[in-house]
Design a protein around this motif. Structure first.
Motif, mmCIF file in Angstrom:
data_model
loop_
_atom_site.group_PDB
_atom_site.id
_atom_site.type_symbol
_atom_site.label_atom_id
_atom_site.label_comp_id
_atom_site.label_asym_id
_atom_site.label_seq_id
_atom_site.Cartn_x
_atom_site.Cartn_y
_atom_site.Cartn_z
ATOM 1 N N ASP A 18 14.062 -53.106 -21.036
ATOM 2 C CA ASP A 18 13.183 -54.211 -20.648
ATOM 3 C C ASP A 18 13.319 -55.399 -21.605
ATOM 4 O OD1 ASP A 18 11.356 -55.376 -18.896
ATOM 5 O OD2 ASP A 18 9.634 -54.774 -20.115
ATOM 6 N N VAL A 19 14.569 -55.756 -21.914
ATOM 7 C CA VAL A 19 14.821 -56.856 -22.850
ATOM 8 C C VAL A 19 14.496 -58.193 -22.181
ATOM 9 C CG1 VAL A 19 16.576 -58.039 -24.229
ATOM 10 C CG2 VAL A 19 16.590 -55.533 -24.050
ATOM 11 N N ARG A 20 13.798 -59.036 -22.936
ATOM 12 C CA ARG A 20 13.440 -60.370 -22.457
ATOM 13 C C ARG A 20 13.808 -61.391 -23.522
ATOM 14 N NH1 ARG A 20 9.509 -59.600 -18.187
ATOM 15 N NH2 ARG A 20 9.355 -57.335 -17.854
ATOM 16 N N VAL A 21 14.401 -62.501 -23.069
ATOM 17 C CA VAL A 21 14.837 -63.545 -24.005
ATOM 18 C C VAL A 21 14.423 -64.900 -23.450
ATOM 19 C CG1 VAL A 21 16.786 -64.611 -25.190
ATOM 20 C CG2 VAL A 21 16.843 -62.164 -24.685
ATOM 21 N N THR A 26 12.363 -71.408 -22.009
ATOM 22 C CA THR A 26 12.837 -70.987 -20.684
ATOM 23 C C THR A 26 13.252 -69.524 -20.728
ATOM 24 O OG1 THR A 26 13.625 -73.217 -20.176
ATOM 25 C CG2 THR A 26 14.525 -71.406 -18.865
ATOM 26 N N ALA A 27 12.755 -68.745 -19.789
ATOM 27 C CA ALA A 27 13.124 -67.329 -19.710
ATOM 28 C C ALA A 27 14.536 -67.204 -19.152
ATOM 29 C CB ALA A 27 12.136 -66.575 -18.832
ATOM 30 N N ILE A 28 15.432 -66.626 -19.948
ATOM 31 C CA ILE A 28 16.817 -66.430 -19.519
ATOM 32 C C ILE A 28 17.047 -64.987 -19.101
ATOM 33 C CG2 ILE A 28 19.238 -66.651 -20.197
ATOM 34 C CD1 ILE A 28 17.715 -69.299 -20.144
ATOM 35 N N VAL A 29 16.518 -64.070 -19.889
ATOM 36 C CA VAL A 29 16.593 -62.635 -19.577
ATOM 37 C C VAL A 29 15.161 -62.134 -19.487
ATOM 38 C CG1 VAL A 29 17.398 -60.371 -20.352
ATOM 39 C CG2 VAL A 29 18.774 -62.414 -20.815
ATOM 40 N N HIS A 30 14.832 -61.486 -18.385
ATOM 41 C CA HIS A 30 13.448 -61.032 -18.218
ATOM 42 C C HIS A 30 13.379 -59.696 -17.486
ATOM 43 C CE1 HIS A 30 14.050 -63.382 -14.457
ATOM 44 N NE2 HIS A 30 14.468 -64.306 -15.287
ATOM 45 N N GLY A 49 25.320 -67.720 -14.874
ATOM 46 C CA GLY A 49 23.924 -68.015 -15.140
ATOM 47 C C GLY A 49 22.991 -66.834 -15.006
ATOM 48 N N ALA A 50 23.541 -65.634 -14.838
ATOM 49 C CA ALA A 50 22.692 -64.455 -14.653
ATOM 50 C C ALA A 50 22.033 -64.004 -15.942
ATOM 51 C CB ALA A 50 23.512 -63.305 -14.062
ATOM 52 N N GLY A 51 22.563 -64.434 -17.096
ATOM 53 C CA GLY A 51 21.997 -64.034 -18.378
ATOM 54 C C GLY A 51 22.798 -62.967 -19.095
ATOM 55 N N LYS A 52 24.038 -62.716 -18.644
ATOM 56 C CA LYS A 52 24.856 -61.642 -19.219
ATOM 57 C C LYS A 52 25.131 -61.871 -20.709
ATOM 58 C CE LYS A 52 28.340 -62.417 -16.505
ATOM 59 N NZ LYS A 52 27.778 -63.611 -15.827
ATOM 60 N N SER A 53 25.674 -63.037 -21.034
ATOM 61 C CA SER A 53 26.042 -63.310 -22.421
ATOM 62 C C SER A 53 24.812 -63.388 -23.315
ATOM 63 C CB SER A 53 26.848 -64.610 -22.513
ATOM 64 O OG SER A 53 28.121 -64.448 -21.894
ATOM 65 N N THR A 54 23.725 -63.950 -22.796
ATOM 66 C CA THR A 54 22.489 -64.010 -23.576
ATOM 67 C C THR A 54 21.978 -62.612 -23.871
ATOM 68 O OG1 THR A 54 21.903 -66.149 -22.604
ATOM 69 C CG2 THR A 54 20.129 -64.881 -23.617
ATOM 70 N N GLY A 225 18.658 -62.578 -14.586
ATOM 71 C CA GLY A 225 18.049 -62.128 -15.819
ATOM 72 C C GLY A 225 17.568 -60.701 -15.839
ATOM 73 N N ARG A 226 17.869 -59.950 -14.783
ATOM 74 C CA ARG A 226 17.415 -58.563 -14.698
ATOM 75 C C ARG A 226 18.586 -57.630 -14.407
ATOM 76 N NH1 ARG A 226 13.121 -61.370 -12.235
ATOM 77 N NH2 ARG A 226 11.063 -60.864 -13.130
ATOM 78 N N THR A 227 18.473 -56.394 -14.872
ATOM 79 C CA THR A 227 19.431 -55.363 -14.487
ATOM 80 C C THR A 227 19.051 -54.860 -13.109
ATOM 81 O OG1 THR A 227 19.755 -54.671 -16.778
ATOM 82 C CG2 THR A 227 20.383 -53.108 -15.069
#
Length: 269
Positions: A18-21, A26-30, A49-54, A225-227
């Protein structure tokens, strides 16, 4: 409230729940979750833009997570100092600086520096580790060449050698084949797969779905931003999921060890 990682008798090399960044508010990973098992090659895939690298930077301790649990061998990433983290994972960025006048050997030697004590001198063990890293990445034959003279594929191998010089049990690479031609991509993919055969654990961020399907043991799909899925490539990269996540009429096929991604570019199969 942060998610709690389940208690395991034998902690995995990497567990993230449940990682959130947030970056600049701005929420990139949620809501991203993944596990990496010893000796496994895991590919993180998803649209631009899915948030993979973040997500991967947060996992590496290079980007602060606002919530969730990230544990390396059972230890929370926030409790690990730089040198402790460097002993657990090596991170290969998408692009490395290519300073003039620096040779391959010198660059790999710099990669070993994270393992040295403060003001410590290079030992025989350190020099041996550098030689092993260059041999494993197959860059020894041009060890004395300047970085600026290398091709894209050669430079990528050097980046991997720099990571290997840390002798960490997990190697993480962000888009290691994104700027390579077909031949260099095949060579780097084979190298990464061979490293897992030697016992290394590898986590990749990749855009090429056919490549991910061909070399990964586990594929983790990140969307918005989600798995949204994780598992063996054939179970995860289904036509239905390709349509849902990538909005593409596409499907994967494999024949005689060759993997292909078929796309209905003009809307017709």
């Amino acid at each position: 409230m942060e998610a709690a990682a389940p208690t395991l008798a034998f902690p995995l090399p990497l567990e993230a729940y449940d990682v959130r960044v947030k970056i600049g508010g701005t929420a990139i990973v949620h809501g991203a979750t993944l596990q990496v098992h010893p000796g496994e090659l895991v590919a993180v895939v998803g649209p631009n833009g899915a948030g993979k690298s973040t997500l991967v930077r947060a996992i590496c301790g290079l980007q602060r997570a606002s919530a969730g649990v990230i544990a390396w061998s059972g230890r929370e990433v926030r409790s690990l100092r730089g040198r402790e983290l460097a002993r657990l994972r090596a991170f290969v960025p998408q692009r490395m600086p290519v300073p003039a006048g620096v040779t391959v050997r010198e660059a790999v030697t710099i990669g070993r520096s994270s393992q040295l004590r403060v003001l410590g001198r290079m030992t025989r063990a350190d020099r041996d580790a550098i030689e092993r890293a260059m041999a494993r990445a197959e860059v020894g034959r041009f060890a004395e060449r300047a970085l600026v003279t290398l091709s894209g594929g050669e430079l990528q191998r050097v980046q991997i050698a720099i990571g290997l010089a840390q002798e960490a049990p997990v190697l993480i690479a962000d888009e290691p084949t994104s700027q390579l031609d077909l031949g260099a991509t095949v060579e780097v993919a084979g190298l990464l797969r061979n490293l897992t055969a030697e016992g290394l654990t590898v986590l990749l961020v990749v855009h090429d779905l056919a490549l991910a399907a061909a070399i990964a043991d586990t594929v983790v799909v990140v969307s918005k931003g989600r798995t949204v899925a994780a598992g063996p490539p054939r179970q995860v990269l289904t036509p239905e999921r390709l349509a849902d996540v990538w909005r593409a009429d596409a499907w994967l096929s494999e024949h005689d060890g060759r993997t292909a991604l078929h796309v209905a570019w003009l809307g017709q199969r």
